[in-house]
Design a protein around this motif. Structure first.
Motif, mmCIF file in Angstrom:
data_model
loop_
_atom_site.group_PDB
_atom_site.id
_atom_site.type_symbol
_atom_site.label_atom_id
_atom_site.label_comp_id
_atom_site.label_asym_id
_atom_site.label_seq_id
_atom_site.Cartn_x
_atom_site.Cartn_y
_atom_site.Cartn_z
ATOM 1 N N SER A 1 -8.591 -8.464 3.267
ATOM 2 C CA SER A 1 -7.300 -9.052 3.748
ATOM 3 C C SER A 1 -7.141 -9.334 5.089
ATOM 4 O O SER A 1 -7.639 -8.261 5.911
ATOM 5 C CB SER A 1 -6.482 -8.524 2.383
ATOM 6 N N LEU A 2 -5.823 -10.161 5.287
ATOM 7 C CA LEU A 2 -5.203 -9.360 6.762
ATOM 8 C C LEU A 2 -4.837 -7.810 6.790
ATOM 9 O O LEU A 2 -4.947 -7.462 8.060
ATOM 10 C CB LEU A 2 -4.087 -10.591 6.232
ATOM 11 N N GLU A 3 -4.378 -7.322 5.613
ATOM 12 C CA GLU A 3 -3.918 -6.322 6.450
ATOM 13 C C GLU A 3 -5.427 -5.599 7.056
ATOM 14 O O GLU A 3 -5.431 -4.840 7.946
ATOM 15 C CB GLU A 3 -3.857 -5.433 4.703
ATOM 16 N N ALA A 4 -6.745 -5.078 6.381
ATOM 17 C CA ALA A 4 -7.879 -4.953 6.800
ATOM 18 C C ALA A 4 -8.015 -5.105 8.404
ATOM 19 O O ALA A 4 -7.907 -4.490 8.815
ATOM 20 C CB ALA A 4 -9.454 -5.587 5.989
ATOM 21 N N GLY A 5 -8.038 -6.377 7.872
ATOM 22 C CA GLY A 5 -8.188 -7.703 9.466
ATOM 23 C C GLY A 5 -7.368 -6.722 10.839
ATOM 24 O O GLY A 5 -7.495 -6.249 12.146
ATOM 25 N N PHE A 6 -5.823 -6.372 10.288
ATOM 26 C CA PHE A 6 -4.675 -5.635 11.359
ATOM 27 C C PHE A 6 -4.743 -4.819 11.694
ATOM 28 O O PHE A 6 -5.602 -4.469 12.558
ATOM 29 C CB PHE A 6 -3.586 -6.136 10.692
ATOM 30 N N ILE A 7 -5.261 -3.664 10.503
ATOM 31 C CA ILE A 7 -5.413 -3.203 10.701
ATOM 32 C C ILE A 7 -7.207 -2.570 11.340
ATOM 33 O O ILE A 7 -7.101 -1.181 12.832
ATOM 34 C CB ILE A 7 -5.657 -1.750 9.610
ATOM 35 N N ASP A 8 -7.831 -2.595 11.314
ATOM 36 C CA ASP A 8 -9.229 -2.694 12.314
ATOM 37 C C ASP A 8 -8.682 -3.416 13.549
ATOM 38 O O ASP A 8 -9.307 -1.889 14.778
ATOM 39 C CB ASP A 8 -10.388 -3.469 11.618
ATOM 40 N N ILE B 1 0.674 -9.639 23.307
ATOM 41 C CA ILE B 1 0.230 -10.304 22.032
ATOM 42 C C ILE B 1 -2.099 -9.917 22.219
ATOM 43 O O ILE B 1 -2.111 -10.621 23.131
ATOM 44 C CB ILE B 1 0.613 -11.762 22.013
ATOM 45 N N ILE B 2 -2.172 -8.914 20.945
ATOM 46 C CA ILE B 2 -3.378 -9.349 21.471
ATOM 47 C C ILE B 2 -4.121 -10.168 20.732
ATOM 48 O O ILE B 2 -5.148 -10.101 20.686
ATOM 49 C CB ILE B 2 -4.058 -7.541 20.979
ATOM 50 N N THR C 1 -6.775 -0.297 15.721
ATOM 51 C CA THR C 1 -7.517 0.644 15.008
ATOM 52 C C THR C 1 -7.948 0.600 16.424
ATOM 53 O O THR C 1 -8.346 1.579 17.224
ATOM 54 C CB THR C 1 -8.427 0.995 14.254
ATOM 55 N N ALA C 2 -9.279 -0.390 16.750
ATOM 56 C CA ALA C 2 -9.727 -0.813 18.136
ATOM 57 C C ALA C 2 -8.754 -0.694 19.127
ATOM 58 O O ALA C 2 -9.441 0.113 20.601
ATOM 59 C CB ALA C 2 -10.584 -2.264 17.894
ATOM 60 N N GLN C 3 -7.733 -0.998 19.574
ATOM 61 C CA GLN C 3 -6.880 -1.433 20.677
ATOM 62 C C GLN C 3 -6.221 0.171 20.545
ATOM 63 O O GLN C 3 -6.431 0.920 21.860
ATOM 64 C CB GLN C 3 -5.256 -1.918 20.279
ATOM 65 N N GLU C 4 -5.950 1.116 19.688
ATOM 66 C CA GLU C 4 -5.613 2.756 19.675
ATOM 67 C C GLU C 4 -6.801 3.355 20.700
ATOM 68 O O GLU C 4 -6.525 4.217 21.000
ATOM 69 C CB GLU C 4 -5.367 3.107 18.040
#
Lengths: 322, 288
Positions: free
Chosen positions: A306-313, A230-231, A316-319
């Motif tokens: 949006s939550l989606e943008a936050g999620f993707i960021d 859980i990040i 992506t940062a984790q990757e």
């Protein structure tokens, strides 16, 4: 974050109905029994009445987490408890409803027969089944299909039937894995309404969904999983807030404007600038610069990602992390 | 109890939905209807003087000339032998064809039971894994019991009413068929649970039935083997189910003889019990 293990530790909650502690799950696959670490030390607590969304890319460990909770997958180590009892204990599942991803009902049964059999399996007495089955079929919009064989149902109708099945025993916890998968927009709205109504009754709901907009509309709290951990955890607002900034609409941008010098991104039309860090000081410095360049500012508005943008960021940062 | 009824009902519905189960019921019905209405027997002093099927004579009643006595001797069939013959035929057909077809029919049943999306839902219900498997097995066994009772019992009743001779030992075929089906089902179920492939389970089960044909000839084969190979052969004989040899036990029972050895039946039962034990252990420990 836990300083040593990179594990998110949820804040203390007085009486969680779901308690997961240091949960690890390792699958051994293939002839060589190569190991896949699906869960790497997950800690999580869910208080009664909360609607929790679990997000994450494919292979993040979301479904494994739910399956451990339901006793379908056995943990390698750690602890998972429902209502204070070990997750694999059948008595704990008496108060739980579950809609699995890609569930399959026997195709030769009608909707009513399906609910009758699964009601029996949920240990519901005859009287309760007789009363609840027609009511639930009505609520999920399948009343006129009750004597139709499930084999003739569309994906959306199967999801509705699956939801009715999950609610048959009037559970205190409902676990839904991709509940709106294959459901049309009207059906999705109906399911959302149903979940909101459930929430009003104090039912705890755990939703695993790829549709972030669904999570955004229904959930009190969201967990983001990545590679078995859980990040991030927080309310939808908290997670979306991390992407909050400003949007400045302009008449034109001079060619000399160098966007790499600022924490901004430009819309394709070059008629709007998105200020990403959200700091007023940055906004004011940028306005000064634009005005000095003779740019006309047409409008400024708060830009909420949006939550989606936050999620993707976040993912992506984790990757990108080593 | 309600959970068990759900599990049973699910298995019954699944089996009933299969065309092969319905076909078996039709074949069983035809078998005893044929014996009830189409078969006519002329019984003279406890012997079959004539047998007619659909009105056509099938046995000569003129007899043969005995040169020693210089008399015509009736060739009428002993009624007991006729009944034993019919029942042995019905038992054989039900035992071999019924088991082979029945195992084939259960392949989609096991597939359905262990299928992703189905097993998850079943395991999320408030019943233990062992109880879930017991419900499934009970449903399968009961169905086989009902089908074999319908066929064997129907034939027995029909013949008994026609001849007035009641031989209850024929009914032993019902538990024999059911138990031996159960033994062979343990293999297909356990391998399917371990490998998640009911196809593999079916191949292995058929393989064991085929092997039991060879193992049944141990009296002829072992003497020609070297000591080491004979030991290996006999280990297989003792460990694996003796599906073929059990037919001999049933035949002795039907003919009213003393059963010389129950060993093939008992060793098969032990094999089934151990295999079910392994199946239950895997089912309780594996992830779905």
């Amino acid at each position: 974050m836990h300083p040593d293990e990179g594990i998110y530790v949820a804040s203390d909650i007085s009486s969680p109905v779901i308690h997961i502690s240091a949960l690890h799950k390792t699958y051994a696959t293939g002839i060589r029994r190569s190991k896949i670490h699906a869960l790497k030390g997950v800690d999580m607590q869910v208080p009664a009445g909360e609607v929790l969304g679990i997000l994450g890319p494919n292979g993040a460990g979301k479904t494994t987490l739910l399956k451990v909770l339901l006793g379908i997958v056995l943990p390698t180590s750690g602890e998972a408890r429902l209502f204070g009892q070990p997750a694999g204990d059948p008595t704990a599942r008496r108060r739980l409803g579950y809609l699995p991803e890609n569930h399959r009902f026997p195709t030769y049964l009608t909707a009513r027969q399906t609910l009758d059999i699964y009601g029996r399996l949920a240990d519901l007495p005859d009287a309760a089944r007789k009363e609840r089955i027609p009511r639930l079929l009505e609520e999920v919009g399948l009343a006129s299909w009750e004597d139709t064989r499930v084999g003739k149902f569309s994906k959306g109708m199967m999801q509705r039937l699956g939801l009715a099945q999950a609610l048959l025993n009037q559970p205190e916890i409902v676990v839904l894995d991709e509940p709106t998968d294959g459901v049309d927009p009207v059906g999705r709205r109906d399911i959302r309404d149903r979940l909101r109504a459930l929430k009003q009754t104090g039912t705890t709901i755990v939703i695993n969904s790829h549709l972030l907009s669904e999570i955004e509309l229904v959930c009190d709290r969201v967990l983001i999983m990545h590679k078995g951990r859980i990040i991030r955890s927080g309310t939808v607002d908290e997670l979306a807030q991390q992407g909050t900034g400003w949007r400045i609409e302009v008449d034109r941008l001079p060619v000399s404007f160098d966007s790499t010098m600022w924490p901004v991104s430009l819309e394709e039309s070059r008629r709007a600038i998105l200020v990403e860090d959200g700091l007023p000081a940055t906004l004011n410095r940028l306005i000064d610069q634009l005005r000095a360049d003779g740019v006309q500012i047409l409008g400024i508005e708060r830009h909420r990602a949006s939550l989606e943008a936050g999620f993707i960021d976040l993912i992506t940062a984790q990757e990108d992390m080593p | 109890m309600t959970t068990l009824s759900g599990s049973l009902l699910l298995t019954f519905r699944e089996l009933w939905a299969m065309r092969l189960t319905q076909a078996m019921l039709v074949i069983a019905s035809l078998a005893w209807l044929l014996l009830s209405f189409a078969l006519n027997m002329d019984v003279v002093e406890g012997s079959m003087a004539a047998v007619r099927i659909f009105g056509f004579d099938t046995t000569p009643t003129d007899g043969v000339f005995n040169e020693e006595s210089g008399e015509w001797v009736s060739q009428a069939l002993s009624l007991d032998k006729f009944l034993i013959g019919i029942n042995t035929f019905v038992f054989g057909a039900a035992y071999f064809l019924g088991t082979l077809l029945g195992l084939f029919a259960t392949m989609p049943l096991i597939n359905g039971f262990l299928e992703h999306g189905r097993i998850d839902l079943l395991l999320s219900k408030p019943l233990s894994r062992a109880r879930l498997l017991v419900g499934h097995l009970t449903g399968v066994w009961l169905t086989v019991l009902v089908l074999s009772a319908y066929l064997v019992g129907g034939v027995w009743l029909s013949l008994s009413l026609k001849t007035g001779i009641w031989m209850p030992q024929f009914l032993m075929a019902i538990p024999f068929i059911t138990v031996m089906f159960g033994v062979m089902y343990s293999v297909i179920l356990t391998i399917s649970i371990i490998s998640r492939s009911s196809g593999l389970g079916l191949v292995v089960t058929y393989g064991l039935i085929f092997l039991s044909i060879i193992l049944a000839s141990h009296d002829q084969i072992v003497p020609v083997l070297s000591e080491g190979n004979a030991a290996i052969f006999m280990t297989f004989y003792h460990v694996l189910p003796n599906f073929i040899e059990v037919v001999g036990v049933q035949a002795q029972l039907v003919e009213g003889q003393v059963v010389t050895t129950w060993y093939p039946f008992i060793s098969s039962l032990l094999f089934g019990s151990v295999t079910y034990g392994i199946g239950f252990f895997w089912f309780s420990r594996r992830d779905f």
